[in-house]
Design an enzyme around this catalytic site. Structure first.
Site, PDB file in Angstrom:
ATOM      1  CG  MET A  34      -1.961  -1.239   1.272  1.00 53.16           C
ATOM      2  SD  MET A  34      -3.656  -0.866   2.035  1.00 53.16           S
ATOM      3  CE  MET A  34      -2.948  -0.637   3.705  1.00 53.16           C
ATOM      4  N   GLY A  35       2.190   1.152  -0.486  1.00 50.68           N
ATOM      5  CA  GLY A  35       3.105   2.069  -0.647  1.00 50.68           C
ATOM      6  C   GLY A  35       3.542   2.533   0.965  1.00 50.68           C
ATOM      7  N   GLY A  40      11.001  -2.194   5.812  1.00 59.16           N
ATOM      8  CA  GLY A  40      10.464  -3.502   5.791  1.00 59.16           C
ATOM      9  C   GLY A  40       9.802  -4.071   4.290  1.00 59.16           C
ATOM     10  CG  HIS A  41       7.256  -1.567   2.205  1.00 59.68           C
ATOM     11  ND1 HIS A  41       6.798  -0.710   3.171  1.00 59.68           N
ATOM     12  CD2 HIS A  41       5.844  -2.094   2.032  1.00 59.68           C
ATOM     13  CE1 HIS A  41       5.685  -0.696   3.496  1.00 59.68           C
ATOM     14  NE2 HIS A  41       5.114  -1.443   2.733  1.00 59.68           N
ATOM     15  CD  GLN A  65      -5.974  -3.615   2.785  1.00 63.35           C
ATOM     16  OE1 GLN A  65      -5.758  -3.974   1.675  1.00 63.35           O
ATOM     17  NE2 GLN A  65      -4.994  -3.946   3.986  1.00 63.35           N
ATOM     18  CE  LYS A 154       3.978  -4.272  12.284  1.00 55.53           C
ATOM     19  NZ  LYS A 154       2.909  -3.800  11.385  1.00 55.53           N
ATOM     20  CB  VAL A 181      12.679  -4.697   8.747  1.00 55.55           C
ATOM     21  CG1 VAL A 181      13.611  -3.895   9.278  1.00 55.55           C
ATOM     22  CG2 VAL A 181      12.705  -5.785   7.660  1.00 55.55           C
ATOM     23  CB  SER A 190       4.224  -0.187  11.119  1.00 55.34           C
ATOM     24  OG  SER A 190       2.882   0.073  10.941  1.00 55.34           O
ATOM     25  NE  ARG A 192      -2.845   1.894   9.876  1.00 53.20           N
ATOM     26  CZ  ARG A 192      -3.310   0.796   9.302  1.00 53.20           C
ATOM     27  NH1 ARG A 192      -2.594  -0.330   9.150  1.00 53.20           N
ATOM     28  NH2 ARG A 192      -4.361   0.735   8.233  1.00 53.20           N
TER      29      ARG A 192
HETATM   30  O1  PAF Z   1       0.160  -5.656   3.613  1.00 52.37           O
HETATM   31  C1  PAF Z   1      -0.474  -4.788   3.037  1.00 52.37           C
HETATM   32  O2  PAF Z   1       0.325  -3.835   2.661  1.00 52.37           O
HETATM   33  C2  PAF Z   1      -1.802  -4.919   2.439  1.00 52.37           C
HETATM   34  O3  PAF Z   1      -2.836  -5.618   3.311  1.00 52.37           O
HETATM   35  C3  PAF Z   1      -2.041  -5.453   0.999  1.00 52.37           C
HETATM   36  C4  PAF Z   1      -1.343  -7.012   1.107  1.00 52.37           C
HETATM   37  C5  PAF Z   1      -1.067  -4.871  -0.066  1.00 52.37           C
HETATM   38  C6  PAF Z   1      -3.103  -5.764   0.479  1.00 52.37           C
HETATM   39  O4  PAF Z   1      -3.947  -4.322   0.363  1.00 52.37           O
END
Ligand code: PAF
Length: 287
Positions: A34-35, A40-41, A65, A154, A181, A190, A192
């Site tokens: 989700m950018g 971690g990404h 979601q 996570k 991470v 996170s 957030r």
């Molecule tokens: O983990 C996330 O960032 C989101 O839940 C995902 C898997 C990209 C789905 O929107």
């Protein structure tokens, strides 16, 4: 080496670019995000790069979601920095659609039911969350058709549910989970965390401290783990705990002994944070 990934904004653009980027007998790896990317990404993208000949990342803040009153409108959006990270980590394609590309007919009438586990742990506090997650992951898998997809540990319940969906719906994508991470003091990274002031950040550390205290009591069994984690939380009055639970690795009831997962969620101010750690339980004979 850094080269700018091709950006696809629509389904047609994605199809066109994948026609060129996909090689017939080499795996395509996919990292859905989700950018608001952080280290971690970076770890997910790095794993994706190892797993696939072609690496596709998606950046899509999935509205379905988020529940009513959650942080959809203020969720951090940092597209240029995200794209730079995807470039650094060698992504070939970034799929960054608007909601009307993903949900072409508006709110979907057909969705993925996460089953009973979708109503437990996170699902008790976010009842529609996992339906939204699994629905968008299934859609993204349908659009990207990855051989392998990478998710972070996570969001452990998400990882377990995605694995279950892929198995039960025979989607044919291999799922790889990547370790969380953490910052130097244990705070799990996170998107957030961007909401946390320095004081709130200190409160948030209670999550990882409680987990670590629980893990260090693992040899003494289930009761000892929960007791140690609960005691650690006493030092964090600014943290409101939603749950602290010990489960099996697939999130059924925790075994007496052997592999297990300790999961925690809590709120500091307006930020809701989650974390978890694996542990190996002793037989509890010391309880
Ligand atoms: O983990 C996330 O960032 C989101 O839940 C995902 C898997 C990209 C789905 O929107």
């Amino acid at each position: 080496m850094t080269s700018t990934p091709v950006i696809a904004r629509t389904r047609d653009e994605l199809d066109a670019v994948l026609k060129d980027a996909r090689s017939p007998d080499a795996p395509l790896a996919f990292v859905p995000t989700m950018g608001a990317m952080h280290a971690g990404h970076e770890a997910l993208l790095r794993e994706g790069r190892q797993q696939g000949e072609t690496l596709v990342a998606s950046i899509f803040v999935n509205p379905t979601q988020f529940g009513p009153g959650e942080d959809l409108s203020r969720y951090p959006r940092t597209f240029d920095a995200d794209l730079a990270m995807c470039a650094r980590e060698g992504a070939d394609v970034v799929f960054a659609p608007e909601p009307d590309q993903v949900y072409r007919d508006g709110d979907p009438l057909v969705t993925v039911d996460p089953g009973p586990l979708g109503g437990e742990l996170e699902g008790r506090f976010r009842p529609t969350h996992f339906r939204g997650v699994l629905t968008v992951v299934a859609k993204l898998f349908g659009l990207v058709r990855p051989d392998v997809a990478v998710f972070g540990q996570k969001d452990y319940q998400q990882l377990v549910l995605v694995r279950r969906m892929v198995r039960e719906l025979a989607l044919g994508t291999r799922i790889v989970g990547v370790e969380t991470v953490r910052e130097f003091d244990g705070l799990a990274l996170s998107s957030r965390n961007a909401y946390l002031s320095p004081d709130r950040r200190r409160d948030a550390l209670g999550l990882s401290h409680a987990l670590r205290a629980g893990v260090s009591a693992a040899a003494d069994g289930r009761v000892a783990v929960l007791k140690a984690a609960g005691a650690a939380l006493m030092s964090y009055p600014g943290l409101t705990i939603d749950y602290l639970e010990l489960r099996s690795p697939d999130l059924a009831s925790a075994p007496e002994a052997g592999e297990a997962r300790l999961l925690i969620a809590g709120r500091v101010g307006a930020a809701r944070l989650i974390d978890n750690l694996p542990l190996t339980l002793g037989d509890g004979s010391e309880e």
